[in-house]
Enzyme design. Structure first.
Site, PDB file in Angstrom:
ATOM      1  N   SER A 266      45.438  42.580  32.867  1.00 59.19           N
ATOM      2  CA  SER A 266      45.253  41.736  34.044  1.00 59.19           C
ATOM      3  C   SER A 266      43.775  41.663  34.384  1.00 59.19           C
ATOM      4  O   SER A 266      42.983  42.517  33.981  1.00 59.19           O
ATOM      5  CB  SER A 266      46.009  42.317  35.241  1.00 59.19           C
ATOM      6  OG  SER A 266      45.280  43.380  35.842  1.00 59.19           O
ATOM      7  N   ASP A 267      43.383  40.662  35.140  1.00 56.36           N
ATOM      8  CA  ASP A 267      42.051  40.679  35.727  1.00 56.36           C
ATOM      9  C   ASP A 267      42.086  41.643  36.913  1.00 56.36           C
ATOM     10  O   ASP A 267      43.147  42.145  37.309  1.00 56.36           O
ATOM     11  CB  ASP A 267      41.645  39.268  36.152  1.00 56.36           C
ATOM     12  CG  ASP A 267      40.131  39.070  36.132  1.00 56.36           C
ATOM     13  OD1 ASP A 267      39.391  40.070  36.280  1.00 56.36           O
ATOM     14  OD2 ASP A 267      39.668  37.934  35.965  1.00 56.36           O
ATOM     15  N   TRP A 268      40.928  41.907  37.490  1.00 53.42           N
ATOM     16  CA  TRP A 268      40.777  42.923  38.541  1.00 53.42           C
ATOM     17  C   TRP A 268      41.750  42.654  39.701  1.00 53.42           C
ATOM     18  O   TRP A 268      41.654  41.643  40.386  1.00 53.42           O
ATOM     19  CB  TRP A 268      39.344  42.909  39.058  1.00 53.42           C
ATOM     20  CG  TRP A 268      39.014  43.945  40.097  1.00 53.42           C
ATOM     21  CD1 TRP A 268      39.560  44.065  41.339  1.00 53.42           C
ATOM     22  CD2 TRP A 268      38.063  45.003  39.977  1.00 53.42           C
ATOM     23  NE1 TRP A 268      39.002  45.116  42.012  1.00 53.42           N
ATOM     24  CE2 TRP A 268      38.070  45.714  41.192  1.00 53.42           C
ATOM     25  CE3 TRP A 268      37.190  45.414  38.972  1.00 53.42           C
ATOM     26  CZ2 TRP A 268      37.236  46.819  41.436  1.00 53.42           C
ATOM     27  CZ3 TRP A 268      36.370  46.506  39.210  1.00 53.42           C
ATOM     28  CH2 TRP A 268      36.397  47.195  40.416  1.00 53.42           C
ATOM     29  N   GLY A 269      42.680  43.573  39.885  1.00 48.96           N
ATOM     30  CA  GLY A 269      43.584  43.514  41.032  1.00 48.96           C
ATOM     31  C   GLY A 269      44.652  42.452  40.957  1.00 48.96           C
ATOM     32  O   GLY A 269      45.404  42.265  41.924  1.00 48.96           O
TER      33      GLY A 269
END
Length: 719
Positions: A266-269
């Site tokens: 995933s991307d950040w968060g």
């Protein structure tokens, strides 16, 4: 290890240990990486334990050979199964040696140099302890309001695909196991992040599947065909579903249709952000949806750690989903050789030898010179080395030339324009700031005007601060800040020969600059050697050859504006068109100010004698297209000859033209060369209304020229 040994290791792990492999945490969570700080705060904030950190799978955003070795050693002492960490970081366009931003690299139209830049970035990162880079970003971009256009190579799917392959091969080499000074690449952002509505970061994307496949997916697929080891999910929705929960996109298309067997992160968060998206009620549902979609690593949130064990025990999630995700991570670590040597390429000695070495800086200079686009020149450039030159503007003495994705680079080490010009000019060089990026004083303006009064020629160094583009750097007003436009207007009133050099991360609305000065040079954020490269362009030591890969709008009101749109039923300019009732603006042209493929040189080129080997093409018989190009100026120059095609009538409407190939010709003054292209039926295929990928018999138009706008044309028929 062989795969059976990895399976045995997986079988020996507890459920909690397996789930911990799926979390990626930033450096402050790890012993030795917090630079003397306390790690209890981040642990408490995320609600995770030291046991989870000890069993975690990867660390984000940490580099430095000695430190990376120390962090890995401490981690291995605590990890119950002796599983090493993966070190990942954003090495987007250079590690310590910073190359031009990717949008600039695209303007070089030089995939070999792009590959070399990625190889150098990989070598510097690898000896500094990094295993994976979050690059390349291959999102197709059409909206310069979006700050992240600077990370893309432009608006064309074909050209983006070529650069995607080049970057992946540069980062990874041929064999990651043997080539320890390479890194695994992670292509991003899957998918269609570049189509965010209103050019606003993290925003909604709503595309038909046909448009998605036709324009936005090809570059990702090209990266995977080149062997890219990882994929990063995008922040946006795709067809109403956030990418990190999108089973159709991640399972059906990426895994099943394309056969991707690597790691999906995933991307950040982004997993926890399924909640504010409205796709999950709480962390448990977010974890459920993301693991079902096939997200292997959750970056910087803890939904998996908090919720997956109970979801498995309650039988809502099959433990097999956890196992396949962990196995993919273990397989990547094994491919990188981390089980045999957990410190891999990290070497303090090699780090001092090659990081920011003269050889690497020379490559950065070459790419910066070939990425700088001459947008306008009314005889102002090149500068006379004996002239009295005054350099004015907020970038005259600035080291902010690296761009917003250069976290290991140093603005202090960047070659500044004033220093480079001082070394190169034989005449006098006076320098005045004139104004800041967004603010200025009357005293600054007065000093600039006084300096300009005695000059033979004026160079304005203008642009955006690096934080004005990049992630979260979206803008509705894409002109230069008002204070710089005021400075430009006051200088223009003096009537002296004036050139503007632009340092920025996006195509700009150039009104107030393009119409005020005699020459405009688009330098982008040119990297560590940017000042030297731009100075050599200005004095003519380098003849500019770059071509735009993203259109410059006439007005932000046109956005998105790009070279390959569809026609309409009432096209402007058609022979039988009415004056008013056609597809047009009343207050601006339809076309961009500067189109895709545009760029000037200090010499001139004439095109003639466009020839097609046949006016008929079949599936078995391609046609050969040739055009003669003559250097009609007095300097040796490189011309990028571009081939475009239009399908006149299709099952679905086809673009007014599509780039199919290009050839670079280096020609001496008076020299005549021939650009030759081979066009085959496969290049004419597209996605039909039923999503089948095939060509249609019928008439096609061929365009060959120096840009998407300036071309010769002819016709052939596919039979």
């Amino acid at each position: 290890m062989d795969n059976q040994q990895l399976l045995d290791l997986l079988g020996a792990m507890t459920l909690e240990a397996k789930v911990a492999q799926l979390i990626q945490l930033a450096a402050p969570f790890y012993e030795g990486a917090d630079k003397g700080g306390q790690i209890t705060g981040p642990l408490e904030a995320m609600g995770i334990t030291e046991e989870t950190v000890a069993s975690s799978g990867s660390i984000l955003g940490y580099a430095g050979a000695a430190g990376a070795i120390a962090v890995q050693k401490a981690h291995l002492q605590k990890n119950p199964h002796g599983i090493p960490l993966l070190f990942m970081a954003d090495i987007v366009h250079g590690f310590k040696t910073i190359f031009p931003v990717p949008l600039a690299i695209g303007c070089s139209w030089d995939t070999e140099l792009a590959e070399k830049s990625a190889e150098i970035a990989a070598r510097e990162a690898a000896v500094s302890g990094v295993h994976v880079t979050f690059a390349p970003m291959v999102d197709l971009v059409r909206d310069p309001r979006w700050g992240r256009v600077m990370e893309s190579t432009g608006e064309d799917p074909y050209l983006n695909s070529l650069f995607a392959r080049a970057f992946v091969h540069g980062f990874q080499g041929k064999d990651l196991t043997k080539e320890t000074e390479r890194v695994a690449a992670c292509v991003k952002h899957f998918a269609a992040y570049g189509a965010s509505e209103a050019g606003r970061d993290y925003n909604t994307v709503d595309l038909s599947e046909r448009q998605l496949r036709e324009y936005y997916l090809p570059a990702y697929q090209a990266a995977l065909e080149e062997g890219c080891e990882m994929v990063m999910t995008s922040f946006n929705t795709v067809d109403g579903i956030p990418a990190s929960a999108n089973e159709k996109l991640m399972r059906s298309l990426l895994r099943e249709e394309w056969g991707f067997e690597g790691v999906l992160i995933s991307d950040w968060g982004a997993v926890k952000e399924l909640i504010p998206h409205g796709a999950a009620e709480d962390e448990r549902e977010a974890a459920y949806r993301a693991i079902r979609a096939g997200v292997d690593i959750e970056m910087m949130t803890a939904c998996y750690v908090h919720e997956l064990p109970e979801l498995v025990r309650s039988r809502r999630v099959d433990e097999g989903l956890i196992d396949e995700a962990v196995l993919r991570i273990l397989q990547l670590k094994n491919k990188l050789g981390l089980f045999d040597n957990p410190y891999r390429g990290a070497s303090p000695k090699r780090e001092t030898e090659i990081v920011f070495s003269p050889e690497h800086r020379a490559a950065a200079y070459e790419l910066a010179a070939k990425s700088t686009v001459l947008l306008k020149n009314e005889g102002v450039l090149p500068l006379n080395p004996d002239a009295r030159v005054v350099l004015i503007g907020p970038f005259a003495q600035s080291g902010d030339l690296l761009g917003p994705w250069s976290w290991s680079g140093s603005t202090e080490d960047a070659v500044k324009l004033n220093d480079a010009l001082t070394e190169r000019l034989r005449g006098s060089l006076n320098i005045a700031e004139g104004c800041g990026i967004e603010e200025g004083t009357e005293e600054q303006l007065r000093e600039a005007l006084e300096a300009a009064a005695s000059a033979d020629v004026i160079v304005l160094a203008l642009g955006e601060a690096s934080e004005m583009s990049g992630e979260a750097g979206c803008r509705t007003d894409i002109r230069l800040p008002g204070i710089q436009l005021e400075l430009t207007a006051r200088i223009a009133e003096m009537g002296k020969p004036t050139a503007a050099v632009l340092f920025n991360g996006r195509p700009l609305d150039l009104h107030g600059v393009y119409d005020q000065v005699g020459a405009v040079v688009e330098a982008w954020f040119p990297g560590s050697e940017g000042g030297a490269a731009v100075a050599d362009i200005l004095i003519g030591a380098v003849n500019p050859s770059a071509r735009l890969t993203m259109s410059f709008p006439y007005s932000v009101g046109q956005v998105p504006v790009y070279y390959n749109p569809f026609n309409t039923g009432r096209p402007k300019g058609a022979p039988d068109a009415q004056v008013r009732y056609v597809s047009q603006y009343l207050d601006a042209p339809n076309e961009p100010l500067l189109p895709f493929g545009f760029g000037l040189s200090y010499t001139t080129f004439d095109y003639d004698d466009l020839k097609l080997s046949s006016k008929k093409m079949t599936t078995d018989s391609p046609i050969v297209i040739s055009v003669n190009v003559t250097n009609t100026g007095d300097r040796t120059g490189t011309e990028t000859v571009q081939l475009y095609v239009r399908d006149i009538a299709g099952d679905v409407v086809r673009p007014v033209r599509e780039l199919k190939s290009f050839v670079k010709l280096e020609l001496a003054p008076g020299e005549r060369g021939t650009a030759v292209f081979t066009l085959n039926e496969e290049q004419l295929r597209y996605h039909h209304s039923d999503l089948s990928f095939r060509s249609d018999p019928g008439q096609f138009e061929v365009f060959v020229g120096r840009s998407s706008r300036d071309t010769l044309n002819d016709f052939f028929r596919l039979v």
